[in-house]
Design a protein around this motif. Structure first.
Motif, PDB file in Angstrom:
ATOM      1  N   ARG A 111     -79.953  13.784  45.922  1.00 48.45           N
ATOM      2  CA  ARG A 111     -79.868  15.141  46.461  1.00 48.45           C
ATOM      3  C   ARG A 111     -80.702  15.358  47.716  1.00 48.45           C
ATOM      4  NH1 ARG A 111     -78.686  18.416  48.993  1.00 48.45           N
ATOM      5  NH2 ARG A 111     -78.399  20.660  48.656  1.00 48.45           N
ATOM      6  N   THR A 112     -81.935  14.839  47.739  1.00 52.25           N
ATOM      7  CA  THR A 112     -82.813  15.150  48.873  1.00 52.25           C
ATOM      8  C   THR A 112     -82.314  14.519  50.171  1.00 52.25           C
ATOM      9  OG1 THR A 112     -84.229  13.293  48.258  1.00 52.25           O
ATOM     10  CG2 THR A 112     -84.896  15.488  47.491  1.00 52.25           C
ATOM     11  N   SER A 113     -81.479  13.483  50.073  1.00 49.47           N
ATOM     12  CA  SER A 113     -80.991  12.868  51.314  1.00 49.47           C
ATOM     13  C   SER A 113     -79.654  13.452  51.777  1.00 49.47           C
ATOM     14  CB  SER A 113     -80.884  11.349  51.143  1.00 49.47           C
ATOM     15  OG  SER A 113     -80.065  11.050  50.040  1.00 49.47           O
ATOM     16  N   LEU A 114     -79.089  14.373  50.992  1.00 47.05           N
ATOM     17  CA  LEU A 114     -77.802  14.980  51.365  1.00 47.05           C
ATOM     18  C   LEU A 114     -78.024  16.321  52.059  1.00 47.05           C
ATOM     19  CD1 LEU A 114     -75.915  14.395  47.998  1.00 47.05           C
ATOM     20  CD2 LEU A 114     -75.404  13.251  50.180  1.00 47.05           C
ATOM     21  N   PRO A 115     -77.305  16.557  53.186  1.00 43.50           N
ATOM     22  CA  PRO A 115     -77.482  17.848  53.858  1.00 43.50           C
ATOM     23  C   PRO A 115     -76.904  19.024  53.068  1.00 43.50           C
ATOM     24  CG  PRO A 115     -75.844  16.514  55.006  1.00 43.50           C
ATOM     25  CD  PRO A 115     -76.435  15.645  53.944  1.00 43.50           C
ATOM     26  N   GLY A 116     -75.927  18.759  52.197  1.00 41.15           N
ATOM     27  CA  GLY A 116     -75.342  19.842  51.411  1.00 41.15           C
ATOM     28  C   GLY A 116     -74.367  19.248  50.416  1.00 41.15           C
ATOM     29  N   ALA A 117     -74.080  19.996  49.356  1.00 49.84           N
ATOM     30  CA  ALA A 117     -73.150  19.495  48.335  1.00 49.84           C
ATOM     31  C   ALA A 117     -72.517  20.683  47.624  1.00 49.84           C
ATOM     32  CB  ALA A 117     -73.897  18.617  47.328  1.00 49.84           C
ATOM     33  N   VAL A 118     -71.188  20.656  47.517  1.00 49.59           N
ATOM     34  CA  VAL A 118     -70.486  21.722  46.789  1.00 49.59           C
ATOM     35  C   VAL A 118     -69.722  21.123  45.608  1.00 49.59           C
ATOM     36  CG1 VAL A 118     -68.490  21.662  48.398  1.00 49.59           C
ATOM     37  CG2 VAL A 118     -68.842  23.651  46.909  1.00 49.59           C
ATOM     38  N   VAL A 119     -69.925  21.714  44.440  1.00 51.74           N
ATOM     39  CA  VAL A 119     -69.119  21.355  43.271  1.00 51.74           C
ATOM     40  C   VAL A 119     -67.873  22.219  43.343  1.00 51.74           C
ATOM     41  CG1 VAL A 119     -68.992  21.304  40.761  1.00 51.74           C
ATOM     42  CG2 VAL A 119     -71.146  20.804  41.896  1.00 51.74           C
ATOM     43  N   HIS A 120     -66.740  21.578  43.670  1.00 51.07           N
ATOM     44  CA  HIS A 120     -65.530  22.369  43.834  1.00 51.07           C
ATOM     45  C   HIS A 120     -64.883  22.612  42.463  1.00 51.07           C
ATOM     46  CE1 HIS A 120     -61.294  20.893  43.597  1.00 51.07           C
ATOM     47  NE2 HIS A 120     -61.894  19.814  43.197  1.00 51.07           N
ATOM     48  N   CYS A 121     -64.104  23.687  42.393  1.00 52.91           N
ATOM     49  CA  CYS A 121     -63.415  24.077  41.152  1.00 52.91           C
ATOM     50  C   CYS A 121     -64.370  24.089  39.953  1.00 52.91           C
ATOM     51  CB  CYS A 121     -62.215  23.168  40.885  1.00 52.91           C
ATOM     52  SG  CYS A 121     -61.109  23.827  39.600  1.00 52.91           S
ATOM     53  N   PHE A 122     -65.476  24.794  40.113  1.00 47.91           N
ATOM     54  CA  PHE A 122     -66.419  24.898  38.997  1.00 47.91           C
ATOM     55  C   PHE A 122     -65.781  25.707  37.859  1.00 47.91           C
ATOM     56  CE2 PHE A 122     -69.656  27.217  36.628  1.00 47.91           C
ATOM     57  CZ  PHE A 122     -70.416  26.162  36.155  1.00 47.91           C
TER      58      PHE A 122
ATOM     59  N   ALA B 100     -77.980  24.194  36.092  1.00 48.70           N
ATOM     60  CA  ALA B 100     -78.373  22.827  36.482  1.00 48.70           C
ATOM     61  C   ALA B 100     -77.938  22.546  37.922  1.00 48.70           C
ATOM     62  CB  ALA B 100     -77.747  21.812  35.526  1.00 48.70           C
ATOM     63  N   TYR B 101     -76.744  22.981  38.281  1.00 53.50           N
ATOM     64  CA  TYR B 101     -76.264  22.766  39.652  1.00 53.50           C
ATOM     65  C   TYR B 101     -77.076  23.583  40.660  1.00 53.50           C
ATOM     66  CZ  TYR B 101     -72.215  20.335  37.702  1.00 53.50           C
ATOM     67  OH  TYR B 101     -71.407  19.452  37.062  1.00 53.50           O
ATOM     68  N   LEU B 102     -77.358  24.833  40.310  1.00 54.48           N
ATOM     69  CA  LEU B 102     -78.124  25.663  41.241  1.00 54.48           C
ATOM     70  C   LEU B 102     -79.539  25.125  41.407  1.00 54.48           C
ATOM     71  CD1 LEU B 102     -76.918  29.258  40.219  1.00 54.48           C
ATOM     72  CD2 LEU B 102     -76.221  27.920  42.231  1.00 54.48           C
ATOM     73  N   SER B 103     -80.083  24.527  40.347  1.00 49.24           N
ATOM     74  CA  SER B 103     -81.436  23.984  40.464  1.00 49.24           C
ATOM     75  C   SER B 103     -81.446  22.745  41.366  1.00 49.24           C
ATOM     76  CB  SER B 103     -82.013  23.661  39.085  1.00 49.24           C
ATOM     77  OG  SER B 103     -81.441  22.471  38.595  1.00 49.24           O
ATOM     78  N   LEU B 104     -80.288  22.124  41.542  1.00 47.14           N
ATOM     79  CA  LEU B 104     -80.166  21.020  42.510  1.00 47.14           C
ATOM     80  C   LEU B 104     -79.762  21.559  43.890  1.00 47.14           C
ATOM     81  CD1 LEU B 104     -78.373  18.280  40.368  1.00 47.14           C
ATOM     82  CD2 LEU B 104     -80.610  18.084  41.461  1.00 47.14           C
ATOM     83  N   ASP B 105     -79.772  22.875  44.023  1.00 45.36           N
ATOM     84  CA  ASP B 105     -79.406  23.535  45.282  1.00 45.36           C
ATOM     85  C   ASP B 105     -77.984  23.184  45.723  1.00 45.36           C
ATOM     86  OD1 ASP B 105     -79.853  25.314  47.322  1.00 45.36           O
ATOM     87  OD2 ASP B 105     -80.704  23.819  48.679  1.00 45.36           O
ATOM     88  N   LEU B 106     -77.068  23.149  44.767  1.00 45.78           N
ATOM     89  CA  LEU B 106     -75.669  22.887  45.083  1.00 45.78           C
ATOM     90  C   LEU B 106     -74.954  24.188  45.407  1.00 45.78           C
ATOM     91  CD1 LEU B 106     -74.660  20.296  42.326  1.00 45.78           C
ATOM     92  CD2 LEU B 106     -75.871  19.937  44.485  1.00 45.78           C
ATOM     93  N   HIS B 107     -73.880  24.069  46.178  1.00 40.56           N
ATOM     94  CA  HIS B 107     -72.951  25.174  46.377  1.00 40.56           C
ATOM     95  C   HIS B 107     -71.887  25.098  45.282  1.00 40.56           C
ATOM     96  CE1 HIS B 107     -74.922  25.462  50.253  1.00 40.56           C
ATOM     97  NE2 HIS B 107     -74.185  26.518  50.586  1.00 40.56           N
ATOM     98  N   ILE B 108     -71.211  26.229  45.053  1.00 38.70           N
ATOM     99  CA  ILE B 108     -70.235  26.309  43.973  1.00 38.70           C
ATOM    100  C   ILE B 108     -68.910  26.834  44.539  1.00 38.70           C
ATOM    101  CG2 ILE B 108     -69.722  27.333  41.717  1.00 38.70           C
ATOM    102  CD1 ILE B 108     -72.258  25.585  41.625  1.00 38.70           C
ATOM    103  N   GLY B 109     -67.827  26.088  44.290  1.00 41.66           N
ATOM    104  CA  GLY B 109     -66.494  26.530  44.710  1.00 41.66           C
ATOM    105  C   GLY B 109     -65.738  27.080  43.511  1.00 41.66           C
ATOM    106  N   ILE B 110     -65.159  28.273  43.695  1.00 48.61           N
ATOM    107  CA  ILE B 110     -64.405  28.912  42.610  1.00 48.61           C
ATOM    108  C   ILE B 110     -62.920  28.972  42.993  1.00 48.61           C
ATOM    109  CG2 ILE B 110     -64.083  31.043  41.263  1.00 48.61           C
ATOM    110  CD1 ILE B 110     -66.701  29.630  40.565  1.00 48.61           C
ATOM    111  N   THR B 111     -62.083  28.520  42.069  1.00 50.46           N
ATOM    112  CA  THR B 111     -60.628  28.515  42.279  1.00 50.46           C
ATOM    113  C   THR B 111     -59.957  29.606  41.438  1.00 50.46           C
ATOM    114  OG1 THR B 111     -60.323  27.031  40.418  1.00 50.46           O
ATOM    115  CG2 THR B 111     -60.579  25.998  42.590  1.00 50.46           C
TER     116      THR B 111
END
Ligand code: ZN
Length: 262
Positions: free
Chosen positions: A145-156, A165-176
């Protein structure tokens, strides 16, 4: 609105793609990110994004876990070249899918790790897919995670604990349009208000996941980016916001995440 995940290179769109894109624009979709799920698919997505002048089209380049078993030989060098194409704004779709297991899990994991390393090297955000693999997925992501500029979990479509858990990794969330399904979407409706504005984005995942809240759905059940307002409205209703507020926030978040010009 920005549709952050549309599979426009699908054969379902071959016959009328220009009008699909025009309808999206007319429906208020100002930019679209075409999902790449294989080397060939990512090449087609990059070509489409470069050739289409009708709307602001971008693309991802990646190998979906379903196709991980095909990631052999020079695949990573090929992917690196695709990731450098003009309209490619993220690496992916990549991740883990232990629901279908179309590829052996060992191949999925190898392919996922390699793409996270490539994204870190290229300073590209990642567009992620996870199904029935939350713990393994989160463990691998935590290492990178620390080496990635950003990450989105699509179709959460997960639980509150998985979201946290995802938000604590500072992930973005995609909603379909999963959220548009009164029955299947009930749990999602309950957790969507917990996603911070600056982490929430919307997507159709077209041609899949036709929104179930459409008054007159197309007879062929094909989803398309012009139906993104149904996702927007369901997300806004779940959050107790008006749709314009959700549209402005998710659009700003998507522009920042993918580095799209304003
Ligand atoms: Zn996916």
């Amino acid at each position: 609105m920005i549709d952050i995940g549309a599979n426009l290179t699908s054969k379902n769109f071959q016959r009328d793609l220009p009008s699909v894109i025009d309808r999206a624009t007319a429906a208020g979709v100002e930019a679209l990110v075409v999902t790449g799920t294989s080397l060939a698919g990512s090449r087609a997505a990059a070509d489409l994004a470069e050739q289409t002048a009708r709307a602001a089209l971008y693309a991802t380049a990646g190998v979906h876990p379903h196709h991980a078993v095909d990631a052999t030989g020079d695949w990573l060098a090929d992917l690196r070249a695709l990731a450098g194409r003009a309209r490619v704004v993220a690496l992916g779709e990549c991740g883990l899918d232990f629901n279908r297991n179309y590829s052996p899990q060992i191949d999925q994991i190898r392919c996922f790790r390699a793409q996270l390393e490539l994204a870190a090297a290229l300073r590209l955000p990642v567009f992620l897919h996870e199904r029935d693999a939350h713990d393994t997925f989160t463990g691998i992501l935590r290492e990178h995670r620390t080496s990635l500029p950003g990450a989105v979990v699509h179709c959460f479509t997960g639980t509150r604990a998985q979201l946290d858990a995802y938000l604590s990794l500072d992930l973005h969330i995609g909603i379909t349009g999963w959220i548009c399904d009164e029955r299947r979407g009930r749990d999602l409706i309950a957790v969507v208000p917990a996603i911070p504005d600056r982490r929430l984005m919307i997507e159709t995942d077209a041609p899949y996941l036709l929104p179930r809240n459409m008054p007159s759905p197309p007879r062929d059940r094909r989803n398309e980016p012009a139906f993104l307002p149904y996702v927007l409205n369901a997300v806004a209703a779940a959050r107790g916001e008006d749709a314009a507020t959700t549209a402005a926030a998710t659009t700003a978040t998507a522009r920042a995440f993918f580095g799209l010009p304003a």
